[in-house]
Enzyme design. Structure first.
Site, PDB file in Angstrom:
ATOM      1  N   LYS A   4       0.860  -1.288  -0.303  1.00  0.00           N
ATOM      2  CA  LYS A   4       0.353   0.750   0.148  1.00  0.00           C
ATOM      3  C   LYS A   4       0.861   1.712  -0.144  1.00  0.00           C
ATOM      4  O   LYS A   4       0.186   2.986   0.181  1.00  0.00           O
ATOM      5  CB  LYS A   4      -1.125  -0.282   1.786  1.00  0.00           C
ATOM      6  CG  LYS A   4      -0.144  -0.042   2.064  1.00  0.00           C
ATOM      7  CD  LYS A   4      -1.437  -0.007   3.680  1.00  0.00           C
ATOM      8  CE  LYS A   4      -0.695   0.709   4.792  1.00  0.00           C
ATOM      9  NZ  LYS A   4      -2.156   0.278   5.904  1.00  0.00           N
ATOM     10  N   TYR A 128      -1.937 -11.670  18.214  1.00  0.00           N
ATOM     11  CA  TYR A 128      -0.987 -11.694  17.009  1.00  0.00           C
ATOM     12  C   TYR A 128      -0.541 -13.159  16.786  1.00  0.00           C
ATOM     13  O   TYR A 128      -1.049 -13.754  15.808  1.00  0.00           O
ATOM     14  CB  TYR A 128       0.019 -11.888  17.816  1.00  0.00           C
ATOM     15  CG  TYR A 128       1.729 -11.807  16.354  1.00  0.00           C
ATOM     16  CD1 TYR A 128       1.334 -11.083  15.311  1.00  0.00           C
ATOM     17  CD2 TYR A 128       2.329 -13.275  16.493  1.00  0.00           C
ATOM     18  CE1 TYR A 128       2.668 -11.014  14.221  1.00  0.00           C
ATOM     19  CE2 TYR A 128       3.525 -13.018  15.686  1.00  0.00           C
ATOM     20  CZ  TYR A 128       3.470 -12.366  14.639  1.00  0.00           C
ATOM     21  OH  TYR A 128       4.953 -12.223  13.572  1.00  0.00           O
TER      22      TYR A 128
END
Length: 212
Positions: A4, A128
């Site tokens: 991105k 996570y």
């Protein structure tokens, strides 16, 4: 080159266009596609653009990752959603959109950068590792689903911390503990050197595949 970053960031140097240009300077063909992995439409566009520009999609490497190492009490749902979206959900979505093309051509490799499932790793990092173990479950489960289509799906993880902006910015060890990214590149190439039916459904450590 799918990520991105289209504008330079003060702490994360490099853009998709700079990386594309560096590849092209080596005499290789490359394209850059802006992708926010939390948006399915952008993932679908990434795959379709790749096929339109390059003709096929042979390899998917789910390398992007969001990092949050905190106790559950210090992990608000916003952070939980972030690691799930960027890690497990994005790996699933990328595979989902690549699979029709890989099945049509009868060939493909998918590698998720995620660890063997070991519950002892999760304390202090529960959110996570839910997301990272999710990526590994994708590899284990999908491998059996698509083996007949000549598509391999594996997980790959480093034996120790690799030097990166993540390890630097989050203070994960020191340079004396780090290996360079070359070992991950070599391990990835080692996996890809196998014909899909001969190596699939495994959660591999970099040293392990390099010693085969």
């Amino acid at each position: 080159v799918a990520a991105k970053t289209t504008e330079p960031h003060p702490t994360l140097p490099g853009t998709i266009f700079e990386t594309r240009d560096a590849i092209q300077a080596l005499g290789r063909k490359a394209i850059a596609v802006k992708v926010n992995l939390r948006e399915e439409a952008e993932i679908a566009n990434m795959v379709e653009t790749t096929v339109a520009e390059l003709g096929r999609v042979d390899i998917l490497i789910n390398n992007a990752g969001a990092l949050w190492w905190r106790d559950v009490a210090d992990t608000p749902l916003k952070k939980f959603d972030l690691v799930m979206d960027v890690n497990a959900r994005a790996a699933y979505a990328c595979a989902y959109h690549c699979l029709p093309h890989m099945k049509k051509q009868g060939y493909g490799h998918i590698i998720n950068m995620s660890p063997p499932i070991e519950p002892a790793m999760s304390p202090g990092k529960v959110a996570y590792f839910i997301s990272k173990f999710g990526m590994t479950l994708i590899a284990h489960g999908m491998a059996q689903e698509v083996k007949r289509d000549n598509i391999a799906v594996n997980a790959l993880w480093p034996a120790t911390i690799v030097e990166s902006l993540a390890s630097i910015n989050f203070g994960l060890g020191t340079p004396k503990n780090w290996r360079t990214t070359k070992i991950i590149c070599d391990a990835t190439l080692a996996i890809l050197s196998h014909e899909p039916p001969t190596l699939t459904g495994e959660a591999l450590i970099d040293e392990q595949i390099l010693h085969r």
